[in-house]
Scaffold this motif. Structure first.
Motif, short mmCIF file in Angstrom:
data_model
loop_
_atom_site.label_atom_id
_atom_site.label_comp_id
_atom_site.label_asym_id
_atom_site.label_seq_id
_atom_site.Cartn_x
_atom_site.Cartn_y
_atom_site.Cartn_z
N ALA A 1 0.82 -1.21 0.00
CA ALA A 1 0.00 0.00 0.00
C ALA A 1 0.86 1.26 0.00
O ALA A 1 0.50 2.27 -0.62
CB ALA A 1 -0.91 -0.01 1.23
N ILE B 1 -5.06 5.17 -12.63
CA ILE B 1 -3.95 5.90 -13.25
C ILE B 1 -4.35 6.37 -14.65
O ILE B 1 -4.05 7.50 -15.05
CB ILE B 1 -2.68 5.01 -13.31
CG1 ILE B 1 -2.18 4.75 -11.90
CG2 ILE B 1 -1.59 5.67 -14.15
CD1 ILE B 1 -1.03 3.79 -11.84
N ILE C 1 1.72 2.45 -3.43
CA ILE C 1 0.62 3.11 -4.15
C ILE C 1 0.41 4.51 -3.60
O ILE C 1 0.17 5.46 -4.35
CB ILE C 1 -0.67 2.27 -4.05
CG1 ILE C 1 -0.42 0.88 -4.63
CG2 ILE C 1 -1.81 2.96 -4.79
CD1 ILE C 1 -1.60 -0.05 -4.53
N ILE D 1 -7.86 10.56 -8.40
CA ILE D 1 -7.01 10.54 -7.19
C ILE D 1 -7.64 9.73 -6.05
O ILE D 1 -6.98 8.86 -5.47
CB ILE D 1 -6.67 11.98 -6.73
CG1 ILE D 1 -5.79 12.68 -7.80
CG2 ILE D 1 -5.98 11.99 -5.38
CD1 ILE D 1 -4.34 12.25 -7.81
N ALA E 1 -7.28 2.31 -3.96
CA ALA E 1 -6.47 1.18 -4.44
C ALA E 1 -5.39 0.84 -3.42
O ALA E 1 -5.12 -0.33 -3.16
CB ALA E 1 -5.83 1.53 -5.79
N ALA E 2 -4.79 1.88 -2.82
CA ALA E 2 -3.78 1.65 -1.78
C ALA E 2 -4.41 0.95 -0.58
O ALA E 2 -3.82 0.04 0.01
CB ALA E 2 -3.16 2.98 -1.35
N ILE F 1 -7.14 6.12 -6.60
CA ILE F 1 -5.79 5.62 -6.29
C ILE F 1 -5.65 5.40 -4.78
O ILE F 1 -5.06 4.42 -4.33
CB ILE F 1 -4.71 6.60 -6.79
CG1 ILE F 1 -4.83 6.79 -8.30
CG2 ILE F 1 -3.31 6.07 -6.46
CD1 ILE F 1 -3.81 7.72 -8.90
N ILE F 2 -6.22 6.33 -3.99
CA ILE F 2 -6.12 6.19 -2.54
C ILE F 2 -6.85 4.92 -2.08
O ILE F 2 -6.35 4.16 -1.24
CB ILE F 2 -6.69 7.45 -1.84
CG1 ILE F 2 -5.76 8.63 -2.13
CG2 ILE F 2 -6.83 7.23 -0.35
CD1 ILE F 2 -6.30 9.97 -1.75
N LEU G 1 -6.21 -0.08 -9.85
CA LEU G 1 -5.13 0.91 -9.90
C LEU G 1 -4.85 1.35 -11.34
O LEU G 1 -4.65 2.53 -11.60
CB LEU G 1 -3.86 0.33 -9.25
CG LEU G 1 -2.66 1.26 -9.21
CD1 LEU G 1 -3.00 2.50 -8.39
CD2 LEU G 1 -1.45 0.58 -8.61
#
Lengths: 140, 127
Positions: free
Chosen positions: A105, B55, A108, B67, B73-74, B70-71, B51
Protein backbone atom coordinates in the motif's frame (compact mmCIF):
# COMPACT_ATOMS: atom_id res chain seq x y z
CA UNK A 1 -23.35 -16.06 -28.00
CA UNK A 2 -20.88 -13.41 -26.96
CA UNK A 3 -20.57 -12.92 -23.21
CA UNK A 4 -20.95 -9.41 -21.80
CA UNK A 5 -17.31 -9.36 -20.67
CA UNK A 6 -16.13 -10.20 -24.18
CA UNK A 7 -18.53 -7.68 -25.69
CA UNK A 8 -17.13 -5.03 -23.32
CA UNK A 9 -13.58 -5.91 -24.37
CA UNK A 10 -14.55 -5.65 -28.04
CA UNK A 11 -16.10 -2.22 -27.46
CA UNK A 12 -13.02 -1.19 -25.46
CA UNK A 13 -10.66 -2.36 -28.21
CA UNK A 14 -12.73 -0.57 -30.84
CA UNK A 15 -12.66 2.71 -28.89
CA UNK A 16 -8.92 2.30 -28.21
CA UNK A 17 -8.19 1.64 -31.90
CA UNK A 18 -10.26 4.66 -32.88
CA UNK A 19 -8.37 6.78 -30.34
CA UNK A 20 -4.99 5.57 -31.60
CA UNK A 21 -5.91 6.34 -35.22
CA UNK A 22 -7.25 9.81 -34.34
CA UNK A 23 -4.15 10.54 -32.23
CA UNK A 24 -1.82 9.40 -34.99
CA UNK A 25 -3.54 11.49 -37.68
CA UNK A 26 -4.44 14.65 -35.75
CA UNK A 27 -2.12 16.73 -33.57
CA UNK A 28 -3.95 17.60 -30.31
CA UNK A 29 -1.91 20.81 -30.12
CA UNK A 30 -3.42 22.26 -33.31
CA UNK A 31 -6.29 20.11 -34.60
CA UNK A 32 -8.88 21.23 -32.07
CA UNK A 33 -10.88 18.01 -32.32
CA UNK A 34 -9.72 16.76 -28.92
CA UNK A 35 -11.34 18.20 -25.81
CA UNK A 36 -9.01 20.28 -23.64
CA UNK A 37 -8.25 19.32 -20.04
CA UNK A 38 -11.24 20.56 -18.02
CA UNK A 39 -9.01 21.78 -15.18
CA UNK A 40 -6.74 23.74 -17.51
CA UNK A 41 -9.72 25.07 -19.45
CA UNK A 42 -11.41 26.39 -16.29
CA UNK A 43 -8.45 27.51 -14.17
CA UNK A 44 -5.43 27.81 -16.45
CA UNK A 45 -3.49 25.43 -14.21
CA UNK A 46 -1.84 22.29 -15.50
CA UNK A 47 -3.10 19.04 -14.02
CA UNK A 48 -0.86 15.94 -13.68
CA UNK A 49 -2.25 14.65 -16.99
CA UNK A 50 -1.93 17.81 -19.06
CA UNK A 51 0.08 17.13 -22.20
CA UNK A 52 -0.63 13.39 -22.17
CA UNK A 53 -2.61 13.51 -25.44
CA UNK A 54 0.20 15.45 -27.13
CA UNK A 55 2.69 13.00 -25.63
CA UNK A 56 0.76 10.06 -27.13
CA UNK A 57 0.61 11.83 -30.48
CA UNK A 58 4.40 12.36 -30.41
CA UNK A 59 4.93 8.73 -29.35
CA UNK A 60 2.76 7.47 -32.22
CA UNK A 61 5.10 9.38 -34.52
CA UNK A 62 8.17 7.84 -32.87
CA UNK A 63 9.28 11.09 -31.25
CA UNK A 64 10.15 10.03 -27.72
CA UNK A 65 11.91 13.29 -26.90
CA UNK A 66 8.83 15.37 -27.66
CA UNK A 67 6.59 12.85 -25.87
CA UNK A 68 8.79 13.13 -22.77
CA UNK A 69 8.70 16.93 -22.89
CA UNK A 70 4.90 16.95 -23.07
CA UNK A 71 4.34 14.76 -20.01
CA UNK A 72 7.22 12.74 -18.52
CA UNK A 73 4.91 11.14 -15.93
CA UNK A 74 2.65 9.70 -18.64
CA UNK A 75 5.65 8.22 -20.44
CA UNK A 76 7.02 6.71 -17.23
CA UNK A 77 3.69 5.13 -16.28
CA UNK A 78 2.87 3.94 -19.79
CA UNK A 79 4.66 0.54 -19.57
CA UNK A 80 2.87 -0.30 -16.30
CA UNK A 81 -0.54 0.73 -17.59
CA UNK A 82 0.06 -1.19 -20.83
CA UNK A 83 0.95 -4.29 -18.80
CA UNK A 84 -2.15 -3.90 -16.63
CA UNK A 85 -4.44 -3.45 -19.62
CA UNK A 86 -2.86 -6.41 -21.42
CA UNK A 87 -3.50 -8.46 -18.28
CA UNK A 88 -7.17 -7.37 -18.21
CA UNK A 89 -7.52 -8.28 -21.87
CA UNK A 90 -5.93 -11.71 -21.42
CA UNK A 91 -8.06 -12.27 -18.33
CA UNK A 92 -11.20 -12.01 -20.44
CA UNK A 93 -9.88 -13.75 -23.55
CA UNK A 94 -8.19 -16.79 -21.96
CA UNK A 95 -9.54 -16.55 -18.40
CA UNK A 96 -6.20 -15.78 -16.82
CA UNK A 97 -4.33 -12.47 -16.75
CA UNK A 98 -0.62 -11.82 -16.43
CA UNK A 99 1.08 -12.37 -13.06
CA UNK A 100 0.30 -9.34 -10.93
CA UNK A 101 2.13 -8.91 -7.64
CA UNK A 102 0.15 -7.07 -4.97
CA UNK A 103 2.02 -3.82 -4.51
CA UNK A 104 2.48 -2.73 -0.90
CA UNK A 105 0.00 0.00 0.00
CA UNK A 106 2.89 2.36 0.75
CA UNK A 107 4.06 2.10 -2.89
CA UNK A 108 0.62 3.11 -4.15
CA UNK A 109 0.41 6.00 -1.66
CA UNK A 110 3.85 7.12 -2.78
CA UNK A 111 2.69 6.99 -6.41
CA UNK A 112 -0.36 9.04 -5.48
CA UNK A 113 1.94 11.57 -3.78
CA UNK A 114 4.18 11.74 -6.85
CA UNK A 115 1.18 12.37 -9.12
CA UNK A 116 -0.20 15.17 -6.91
CA UNK A 117 3.25 16.71 -6.41
CA UNK A 118 3.93 16.57 -10.15
CA UNK A 119 0.63 18.40 -10.74
CA UNK A 120 1.61 21.16 -8.30
CA UNK A 121 5.27 21.53 -9.22
CA UNK A 122 4.74 21.84 -12.98
CA UNK A 123 2.69 24.99 -12.38
CA UNK A 124 5.49 26.78 -10.51
CA UNK A 125 7.04 29.59 -12.55
CA UNK A 126 10.43 28.62 -11.10
CA UNK A 127 13.32 26.99 -12.94
CA UNK A 128 13.81 23.97 -13.02
CA UNK A 129 10.20 23.12 -12.04
CA UNK A 130 8.89 25.15 -14.97
CA UNK A 131 10.49 22.58 -17.28
CA UNK A 132 7.75 20.14 -16.27
CA UNK A 133 5.02 22.24 -17.88
CA UNK A 134 3.79 20.60 -21.12
CA UNK A 135 6.35 21.13 -23.88
CA UNK A 136 8.68 23.36 -21.82
CA UNK A 137 11.62 20.98 -22.24
CA UNK A 138 11.47 21.52 -26.01
CA UNK A 139 12.64 25.13 -25.56
CA UNK A 140 15.81 24.56 -23.56
CA UNK B 1 -0.02 -28.19 5.59
CA UNK B 2 -1.24 -25.40 3.40
CA UNK B 3 -1.20 -21.81 4.52
CA UNK B 4 -4.80 -20.61 5.19
CA UNK B 5 -3.88 -17.15 3.94
CA UNK B 6 -1.97 -17.66 0.70
CA UNK B 7 -2.30 -21.41 0.06
CA UNK B 8 1.44 -22.03 -0.09
CA UNK B 9 2.63 -25.49 0.88
CA UNK B 10 4.55 -25.54 4.18
CA UNK B 11 6.20 -28.13 6.38
CA UNK B 12 3.76 -29.41 9.06
CA UNK B 13 6.05 -28.11 11.77
CA UNK B 14 6.50 -24.66 10.25
CA UNK B 15 5.78 -21.78 12.59
CA UNK B 16 5.15 -19.24 9.88
CA UNK B 17 4.30 -19.55 6.19
CA UNK B 18 7.35 -19.50 3.92
CA UNK B 19 5.54 -17.37 1.37
CA UNK B 20 3.45 -14.80 3.21
CA UNK B 21 4.74 -15.06 6.77
CA UNK B 22 1.37 -15.89 8.33
CA UNK B 23 1.48 -17.58 11.71
CA UNK B 24 0.69 -21.28 11.22
CA UNK B 25 0.67 -22.45 14.85
CA UNK B 26 -2.81 -23.03 16.32
CA UNK B 27 -3.80 -21.16 19.45
CA UNK B 28 -1.43 -18.29 18.84
CA UNK B 29 -3.24 -15.07 18.01
CA UNK B 30 -2.70 -14.10 14.42
CA UNK B 31 -0.76 -10.89 14.19
CA UNK B 32 -0.56 -9.53 10.68
CA UNK B 33 3.12 -9.07 9.96
CA UNK B 34 4.18 -5.77 8.49
CA UNK B 35 5.01 -6.64 4.91
CA UNK B 36 7.51 -4.43 3.20
CA UNK B 37 8.16 -6.36 0.01
CA UNK B 38 5.95 -7.41 -2.85
CA UNK B 39 3.57 -10.25 -1.95
CA UNK B 40 1.58 -12.44 -4.28
CA UNK B 41 -2.21 -12.53 -3.85
CA UNK B 42 -3.77 -15.70 -2.43
CA UNK B 43 -5.11 -17.80 -5.31
CA UNK B 44 -8.86 -17.93 -5.76
CA UNK B 45 -9.63 -14.66 -4.01
CA UNK B 46 -8.88 -11.91 -6.48
CA UNK B 47 -9.72 -8.48 -5.13
CA UNK B 48 -9.36 -5.87 -7.84
CA UNK B 49 -7.79 -2.59 -6.80
CA UNK B 50 -8.53 -0.81 -10.12
CA UNK B 51 -5.13 0.91 -9.90
CA UNK B 52 -4.56 0.71 -13.66
CA UNK B 53 -7.89 2.37 -14.38
CA UNK B 54 -7.30 4.99 -11.69
CA UNK B 55 -3.95 5.90 -13.25
CA UNK B 56 -5.51 5.88 -16.70
CA UNK B 57 -8.19 8.37 -15.71
CA UNK B 58 -5.85 10.58 -13.66
CA UNK B 59 -2.70 10.79 -15.73
CA UNK B 60 -3.76 9.71 -19.21
CA UNK B 61 -7.17 11.35 -19.37
CA UNK B 62 -6.40 14.44 -17.32
CA UNK B 63 -9.10 13.77 -14.74
CA UNK B 64 -8.08 14.57 -11.16
CA UNK B 65 -11.17 12.68 -9.94
CA UNK B 66 -9.05 9.54 -10.28
CA UNK B 67 -7.01 10.54 -7.19
CA UNK B 68 -9.53 9.12 -4.66
CA UNK B 69 -9.58 5.92 -6.74
CA UNK B 70 -5.79 5.62 -6.29
CA UNK B 71 -6.12 6.19 -2.54
CA UNK B 72 -8.74 3.42 -2.33
CA UNK B 73 -6.47 1.18 -4.44
CA UNK B 74 -3.78 1.65 -1.78
CA UNK B 75 -6.35 0.73 0.90
CA UNK B 76 -7.26 -2.45 -0.99
CA UNK B 77 -3.65 -3.62 -0.98
CA UNK B 78 -3.04 -2.52 2.61
CA UNK B 79 -6.05 -4.52 3.80
CA UNK B 80 -5.08 -7.52 1.67
CA UNK B 81 -1.66 -7.51 3.32
CA UNK B 82 -3.27 -7.38 6.74
CA UNK B 83 -5.50 -10.33 5.79
CA UNK B 84 -8.68 -8.22 5.99
CA UNK B 85 -10.45 -9.52 2.89
CA UNK B 86 -13.85 -8.00 3.71
CA UNK B 87 -12.25 -4.58 4.17
CA UNK B 88 -10.28 -5.04 0.96
CA UNK B 89 -13.50 -5.86 -0.91
CA UNK B 90 -15.19 -2.71 0.46
CA UNK B 91 -12.21 -0.55 -0.52
CA UNK B 92 -12.21 -2.25 -3.92
CA UNK B 93 -15.86 -1.28 -4.45
CA UNK B 94 -15.05 2.31 -3.50
CA UNK B 95 -12.10 2.37 -5.90
CA UNK B 96 -14.36 1.05 -8.66
CA UNK B 97 -17.01 3.67 -7.88
CA UNK B 98 -14.46 6.53 -8.05
CA UNK B 99 -13.13 5.22 -11.36
CA UNK B 100 -16.66 5.45 -12.75
CA UNK B 101 -17.13 8.92 -11.21
CA UNK B 102 -13.92 10.05 -12.95
CA UNK B 103 -15.10 8.45 -16.17
CA UNK B 104 -18.55 10.06 -15.91
CA UNK B 105 -17.12 13.50 -15.15
CA UNK B 106 -14.74 13.13 -18.09
CA UNK B 107 -17.58 12.12 -20.39
CA UNK B 108 -19.67 15.07 -19.15
CA UNK B 109 -16.73 17.44 -19.76
CA UNK B 110 -16.27 16.08 -23.29
CA UNK B 111 -19.98 16.43 -24.09
CA UNK B 112 -19.97 19.96 -22.64
CA UNK B 113 -16.94 20.84 -24.77
CA UNK B 114 -18.53 19.37 -27.92
CA UNK B 115 -21.64 21.46 -27.19
CA UNK B 116 -19.59 24.66 -26.74
CA UNK B 117 -17.51 23.96 -29.85
CA UNK B 118 -20.65 23.14 -31.85
CA UNK B 119 -22.40 26.36 -30.81
CA UNK B 120 -19.24 28.32 -31.67
CA UNK B 121 -19.10 26.72 -35.11
CA UNK B 122 -22.79 27.49 -35.77
CA UNK B 123 -22.27 31.13 -34.79
CA UNK B 124 -19.31 31.37 -37.17
CA UNK B 125 -21.32 29.87 -40.00
CA UNK B 126 -24.22 32.29 -39.50
CA UNK B 127 -21.92 35.32 -39.82
Amino acid sequence: MVSTAKARVLVGLFVAALGVILLRVFDPATAGIFPPCPLHYLTGWYCPGCGSLRAMHALLHGNLQQAWAMNPLTIMLLPFVAYGLASELLGVVRGRGLPQPVLPASYIRALCGVIVLFGIVRNLPLYPFSLLAPGAMLHL
Amino acid sequence: MFCPQCGASNADTAAVCVQCGRNLQPGVPVVPLPVTGVVMPPPGTPVQNYLVFAILTTVFCCLPAGIPAIIYAAQVNGKLQAGDFAGAKAASDSAKMWCWVAFGLGLAAILFWVLIAGVGMLKQMSH
